[in-house]
Design a protein around this motif. Structure first.
Motif, PDB file in Angstrom:
ATOM      1  N   ILE A 133       0.841  -1.198   0.000  1.00 35.15           N
ATOM      2  CA  ILE A 133       0.000   0.000   0.000  1.00 35.15           C
ATOM      3  C   ILE A 133       0.875   1.246   0.000  1.00 35.15           C
ATOM      4  O   ILE A 133       1.900   1.304   0.683  1.00 35.15           O
ATOM      5  N   ILE A 134       0.479   2.233  -0.804  1.00 35.28           N
ATOM      6  CA  ILE A 134       1.125   3.548  -0.804  1.00 35.28           C
ATOM      7  C   ILE A 134       0.063   4.556  -0.387  1.00 35.28           C
ATOM      8  O   ILE A 134      -0.983   4.660  -1.029  1.00 35.28           O
ATOM      9  N   SER A 135       0.317   5.267   0.708  1.00 36.73           N
ATOM     10  CA  SER A 135      -0.708   6.115   1.316  1.00 36.73           C
ATOM     11  C   SER A 135      -0.083   7.350   1.930  1.00 36.73           C
ATOM     12  O   SER A 135       1.103   7.343   2.299  1.00 36.73           O
ATOM     13  N   ARG A 165       3.879   8.810   5.468  1.00 38.65           N
ATOM     14  CA  ARG A 165       4.769   9.881   5.925  1.00 38.65           C
ATOM     15  C   ARG A 165       5.286   9.596   7.336  1.00 38.65           C
ATOM     16  O   ARG A 165       6.332  10.110   7.732  1.00 38.65           O
ATOM     17  N   ASP A 166       4.556   8.764   8.071  1.00 39.84           N
ATOM     18  CA  ASP A 166       5.023   8.351   9.397  1.00 39.84           C
ATOM     19  C   ASP A 166       6.401   7.701   9.326  1.00 39.84           C
ATOM     20  O   ASP A 166       7.169   7.757  10.292  1.00 39.84           O
ATOM     21  N   ARG A 176       9.807   2.437  11.202  1.00 43.55           N
ATOM     22  CA  ARG A 176      10.711   1.993  10.134  1.00 43.55           C
ATOM     23  C   ARG A 176      11.096   0.515  10.306  1.00 43.55           C
ATOM     24  O   ARG A 176      11.250  -0.199   9.315  1.00 43.55           O
ATOM     25  N   ARG A 177      11.220   0.058  11.550  1.00 42.66           N
ATOM     26  CA  ARG A 177      11.474  -1.375  11.769  1.00 42.66           C
ATOM     27  C   ARG A 177      10.294  -2.205  11.272  1.00 42.66           C
ATOM     28  O   ARG A 177      10.479  -3.263  10.669  1.00 42.66           O
ATOM     29  N   GLN A 230       9.286  15.939  -2.738  1.00 40.73           N
ATOM     30  CA  GLN A 230      10.435  15.036  -2.639  1.00 40.73           C
ATOM     31  C   GLN A 230      10.170  13.930  -1.623  1.00 40.73           C
ATOM     32  O   GLN A 230      10.507  12.765  -1.848  1.00 40.73           O
ATOM     33  N   GLN A 231       9.557  14.295  -0.495  1.00 35.67           N
ATOM     34  CA  GLN A 231       9.244  13.282   0.514  1.00 35.67           C
ATOM     35  C   GLN A 231       8.254  12.260  -0.025  1.00 35.67           C
ATOM     36  O   GLN A 231       8.397  11.060   0.213  1.00 35.67           O
TER      37      GLN A 231
END
Length: 359
Positions: free
Chosen positions: A116-118, A122-123, A132-133, A278-279
């Motif tokens: 999923i891209i959502s 941004r978290d 990130r883990r 960019q983010q």
């Protein structure tokens, strides 16, 4: 593999709703707040038995109701598979495939690979290391069940060690031998986790950098680095050195549960120096690299969910993104957007079969 049909009952804002899908591109369009993202989350539920957006399962039950149910019908190798995830208030969540109840949800992870891209991604940039883990673990676990079991075992032992440290503090006692039993187990599991994360990132980072280059037309250089206490260190020595600190804090301060990723753009932290565009490009590249990696490991094209994907991307980056999915490397796509005309114009250019649902 593709999802032919989904049925929602008392799921979030839906009372009863079914959708029959195209094998390639499916778009949900409508104003904010009407439930577009909720449909994508229901699809996510069928792969992971949990929501991508809300960790409290009972909050996914429609207001005033006692249960929810999500049912998906998948065509997998020319056979129909039915997956059902349901929850009744006060009871445990139930996950079934073809009528058989899973005893452990972890046995299902990876069976229906999905990315999923959502905007919630941004978290990964702004939140702490745990986010990130979890990203790393999610990618590896979809194609490596042994890794997932190792993570679960490590976390169980970690919780036991932390409980013991709290017991020592509460009772003003200490038993080094008892603590060492947990140290040995964390060492065993932790070394496996460290090794698999290291090898994964060695393979993943070049894929990610190539994906970003495609999206941004090579305008910026991006990179990521693995931060771990285990690099060139012996975990048992780390436990010894941190013993007094752990006793004061009453939790374990060293180990693979402290691993992190550093994200950079042109040598600077993305969090501080990356623009919104960019983010977003960084995160999309991250998730498309996840797609590539899972596909290469499992030989199955994961389902790809694109939630509000066109927001904050300029026209050239949207064009690049669509050109990337306009080939046979991708399987079934689900897209949500607030602008029907924009969505239809974009998906029409892919020359793929598509279906648009107005929510």
């Amino acid at each position: 593999m593709y999802l032919q049909k989904i049925t929602l009952v008392n799921f979030k804002n839906f009372e009863t709703q079914s959708f029959d899908f195209e094998s390639k591109i499916n778009c949900f369009v409508g104003n904010n707040g009407v439930g577009k993202t909720n449909v994508l989350d229901a699809i996510y539920y069928l792969s992971f038995a949990k929501s991508y957006f809300n960790s409290v399962a009972s909050q996914n039950i429609r207001h005033g109701q006692d249960f929810f149910m999500v049912q998906g019908e998948y065509l997998i190798k020319e056979k129909l598979d039915t997956v059902i995830c349901s929850l009744k208030r006060g009871n445990k969540k139930v996950l079934k495939r073809n009528g058989k109840v899973y005893e452990k949800f972890s046995d299902h992870i990876g069976y229906l690979p999905l990315v999923i891209i959502s905007p919630a991604d941004r978290d990964l940039i702004i939140e702490g290391s745990e986010t990130r883990r979890k990203f790393i673990d999610n990618v590896i676990s979809q194609s490596d069940k042994n890794y997932l079991q190792t993570i679960l075992k490590y976390n169980k032992v970690l919780a036991q060690r932390n409980s013991l440290l709290k017991y020592f503090a509460a009772n003003r006692t200490f038993d080094a031998l008892n603590l060492n039993v947990y140290n040995e187990q964390l060492k065993s599991y932790g070394e496996v986790i460290f090794d698999k994360r290291s090898k994964f990132l060695d393979a993943f980072i070049p894929i990610f950098r190539e994906r970003y280059k495609s999206i941004s037309n090579s305008m910026e250089e991006v990179n990521m680095f693995y931060k771990t206490q285990l690099m060139g260190a012996d975990i048992m020595e780390l436990f010894d050195k941190s013993l007094e600190k752990d006793r004061v804090l009453q939790y374990t301060s060293v180990g693979t549960h402290k691993d992190d990723l550093t994200f950079e753009i042109d040598g600077y932290p993305v969090k501080k120096f990356g623009s919104q565009g960019q983010q977003k490009s960084f995160l999309i590249a991250l998730k498309l690299a996840q797609f590539d990696f899972i596909k290469s490991q499992s030989a199955v094209k994961p389902i790809l969910l694109l939630d509000d994907i066109f927001d904050k991307l300029d026209d050239s980056r949207v064009e690049q993104l669509i050109s990337l999915v306009n080939n046979d490397n991708f399987g079934q796509l689900f897209i949500s957007d607030t602008h029907e005309e924009r969505t239809e114009e974009v998906v029409r250019r892919t020359n793929q079969s598509y279906k648009i649902f107005k929510i």
